[in-house]
Every structure is written in structure tokens, then in C-alpha cells.
Design a protein around this motif. Structure first.
Motif, PDB file in Angstrom:
ATOM      1  N   LEU A  41       9.752   4.485   1.735  1.00  0.00           N
ATOM      2  CA  LEU A  41       9.150   3.149   1.701  1.00  0.00           C
ATOM      3  C   LEU A  41       7.628   3.235   1.838  1.00  0.00           C
ATOM      4  O   LEU A  41       6.893   2.553   1.117  1.00  0.00           O
ATOM      5  N   VAL A  95       6.033   4.745  -1.474  1.00  0.00           N
ATOM      6  CA  VAL A  95       6.050   3.756  -2.557  1.00  0.00           C
ATOM      7  C   VAL A  95       5.047   2.642  -2.280  1.00  0.00           C
ATOM      8  O   VAL A  95       4.338   2.170  -3.179  1.00  0.00           O
ATOM      9  N   LEU A  96       4.979   2.223  -1.022  1.00  0.00           N
ATOM     10  CA  LEU A  96       4.043   1.172  -0.619  1.00  0.00           C
ATOM     11  C   LEU A  96       2.599   1.589  -0.879  1.00  0.00           C
ATOM     12  O   LEU A  96       1.803   0.827  -1.455  1.00  0.00           O
ATOM     13  N   LEU A 128       3.696  -6.820  -5.705  1.00  0.00           N
ATOM     14  CA  LEU A 128       4.886  -6.014  -5.395  1.00  0.00           C
ATOM     15  C   LEU A 128       4.655  -5.182  -4.133  1.00  0.00           C
ATOM     16  O   LEU A 128       5.546  -5.060  -3.285  1.00  0.00           O
ATOM     17  N   GLY A 129       3.452  -4.625  -4.025  1.00  0.00           N
ATOM     18  CA  GLY A 129       3.123  -3.839  -2.840  1.00  0.00           C
ATOM     19  C   GLY A 129       3.134  -4.678  -1.583  1.00  0.00           C
ATOM     20  O   GLY A 129       3.613  -4.225  -0.529  1.00  0.00           O
ATOM     21  N   LEU A 131       6.726  -5.496  -0.631  1.00  0.00           N
ATOM     22  CA  LEU A 131       7.331  -4.315  -0.023  1.00  0.00           C
ATOM     23  C   LEU A 131       6.777  -4.088   1.378  1.00  0.00           C
ATOM     24  O   LEU A 131       7.505  -3.645   2.276  1.00  0.00           O
ATOM     25  N   TYR A 132       5.489  -4.398   1.571  1.00  0.00           N
ATOM     26  CA  TYR A 132       4.877  -4.234   2.890  1.00  0.00           C
ATOM     27  C   TYR A 132       5.523  -5.167   3.913  1.00  0.00           C
ATOM     28  O   TYR A 132       5.707  -4.792   5.074  1.00  0.00           O
ATOM     29  N   TYR A 168       8.645  -6.193   3.850  1.00  0.00           N
ATOM     30  CA  TYR A 168       9.929  -5.568   4.184  1.00  0.00           C
ATOM     31  C   TYR A 168       9.727  -4.356   5.077  1.00  0.00           C
ATOM     32  O   TYR A 168      10.461  -4.161   6.059  1.00  0.00           O
ATOM     33  N   PHE A 169       8.712  -3.532   4.758  1.00  0.00           N
ATOM     34  CA  PHE A 169       8.425  -2.328   5.540  1.00  0.00           C
ATOM     35  C   PHE A 169       8.061  -2.684   6.975  1.00  0.00           C
ATOM     36  O   PHE A 169       8.500  -2.020   7.923  1.00  0.00           O
ATOM     37  N   TYR A 227      11.191  -3.871   8.816  1.00  0.00           N
ATOM     38  CA  TYR A 227      12.085  -2.726   9.059  1.00  0.00           C
ATOM     39  C   TYR A 227      11.564  -1.839  10.183  1.00  0.00           C
ATOM     40  O   TYR A 227      12.319  -1.455  11.094  1.00  0.00           O
TER      41      TYR A 227
END
Length: 246
Positions: free
Chosen positions: A110, A113-114, A222-223, A226-227, A229-230, A233
């Protein structure tokens, strides 16, 4: 959780929210600026909502520069704090006795990719106008006379040329990059062009500015998603490990 763990948890949350808000702010600001400089502005005028749109854009514009200065000033302290948090997070994982291999791999993937999404999003953002001429031919075989003469003046050998990239400088000059094949490697010849060459660029090159802008904003969006979600998490994992370890 212990007091130190609570402090780390809250710090992670605050810093994460700050970054998310900042990225979303610039995504919205640059997207609105893109609309304002494109034909979409005429659509807003026809719908009688351009004045509202412009007032919002103007409000965003007033904060754009101060936020950049704010981000620059906080960059080093932010990086130091993130390193401390990361070290503490890794140490917690090392001491954790439960199942962690899959979670460590997931966290690492993650994160990679981030970084790639945000990195490429920032890297591809066009600060000035950018143009490109696709050549894919030897200099002597270029059918466009203006382009062929330009290449012959800049390259004294009949190289196979892939493309020519132009990046507008400040205030109106251009930096040209000629990508050509030399043996088995690709080389780049850089040259300077004055603003008097505007007609040559305008008539022969494709303007990539808008497409690069959209690409950059999509990658940043998108980044940032994802951030989010990261962050959720990692906060969840840190809280669980901290509670178990305490």
C-alpha cells in the motif's frame, strides 16, 4: 493504550488529515483553473453560473500561495515526525506476537503504490505549457520541412529521432529536448529557443498541457483516496497492536 501510544496515534491522525485536505484542496483548485481556461467556461457562462464558479475559484486562489509556503515550512518537521512514527510503528510490529507477515506485506505494498501514485502525479504536473512533436524517423527522412531543418541545425548527424519535447520557460522562452537514437542507447539533446519560435511550435507541435494536467490530477486523486484507506488501515493496526502490547 499507553500515553505515548495515544500521542503517536493522534499525531498520525492529525498529520494524515492535514495531508489529505491539502491534496484535495489543490486537486479542486487546479481542476477549477483548468475549467476556467478551457471551453468548459463557456458552458458555465451559458448556464449563468460562471460568476458563482469564479467567486469560488477566486477564494481558492487567495489561499493557494500561502498554503504552499506553509507546506514548505512544515516539510522538514513533518518528515522528521513521520520517521519517528514509522520507527515506532515498525518496532511495535516486531514485538507483536500475532500473525503479522501478511499485514506487513499489505502495509508495504500500500505504501509503495501510494508513493508511486502521488509521486507520478506531482512529477507529471505541467507547471508551464508543454508541447511534443512525434518524429520516429531519421532526420533526412522527416517530411515536414520546418521540423527537418530544425533537426539538421541542432543535430549534425543523421540520427534516428523519436520525438521533440518543448517546455515553456519564464517568461516566454522554451527549452527543447530532442530524443534520438545513438547506437543502442537513447540520448537527449537540449537546446534553448526564444519566444520568436512560438509559431514554429504552435504550427508543428501537439499541445500536451491539458492532457498532462488531467493525468496528474487523476493520479493525485487516486493517490489521495488510497492515502485515506492507508491512514485508516494503519491507525486501526497501530491501535490494535498498541492495546495488545500494553
Amino acid at each position: 493504550m499507553k500515553k505515548f501510544d495515544k500521542l503517536i496515534y493522534v499525531t498520525m491522525m492529525v498529520l494524515g488529515i492535514m495531508v489529505i485536505v491539502l491534496i484535495f484542496y489543490y486537486i479542486i483548485y487546479f481542476f477549477m483553473s483548468f475549467i476556467n481556461s478551457s471551453d468548459l467556461a463557456n458552458v458555465l457562462i451559458e448556464l449563468n453560473i460562471y460568476s458563482i464558479f469564479y467567486n469560488i475559484l477566486n477564494a481558492f486562489s487567495k489561499l493557494a500561495f500561502p498554503l504552499i509556503i506553509f507546506a514548505i515550512l512544515l516539510a522538514i518537521p513533518y518528515l522528521v515526525i513521520c520517521i519517528i512514527i514509522a520507527i515506532n510503528y515498525i518496532l511495535k510490529y516486531v514485538k507483536y506476537k500475532g500473525e503479522k507477515k501478511i499485514k506487513i506485506i499489505k502495509t508495504a505494498v500500500l505504501f509503495i503504490v501510494l508513493v508511486l501514485l502521488l509521486g507520478f502525479g506531482i512529477y507529471s504536473f505541467p507547471l508551464t505549457n508543454q508541447y511534443e512533436i512525434k518524429v520516429n524517423s531519421y532526420v533526412s527522412d522527416v517530411s515536414n520541412t520546418s521540423v527537418r531543418n530544425f533537426l539538421q541545425d541542432e543535430l549534425n548527424t543523421n540520427y534516428y529521432v523519436y520525438k521533440i519535447k518543448f517546455i515553456q520557460g519564464f517568461p516566454d522562452d522554451y527549452n527543447a529536448y530532442i530524443y534520438y537514437k545513438d547506437g543502442f542507447s537513447t540520448k537527449v539533446e537540449r537546446t534553448f529557443m526564444s519566444d520568436s519560435n512560438y509559431d514554429f511550435i504552435e504550427n508543428n507541435a501537439e499541445n500536451l498541457t491539458d492532457s498532462l494536467m488531467i493525468k496528474s490530477l487523476v493520479l493525485l486523486l487516486l493517490g489521495n483516496l488510497l492515502y485515506i484507506y492507508f491512514l485508516i488501515y494503519t491507525l486501526k493496526e497501530y491501535k490494535k497492536i498498541a492495546i495488545i502490547s500494553s
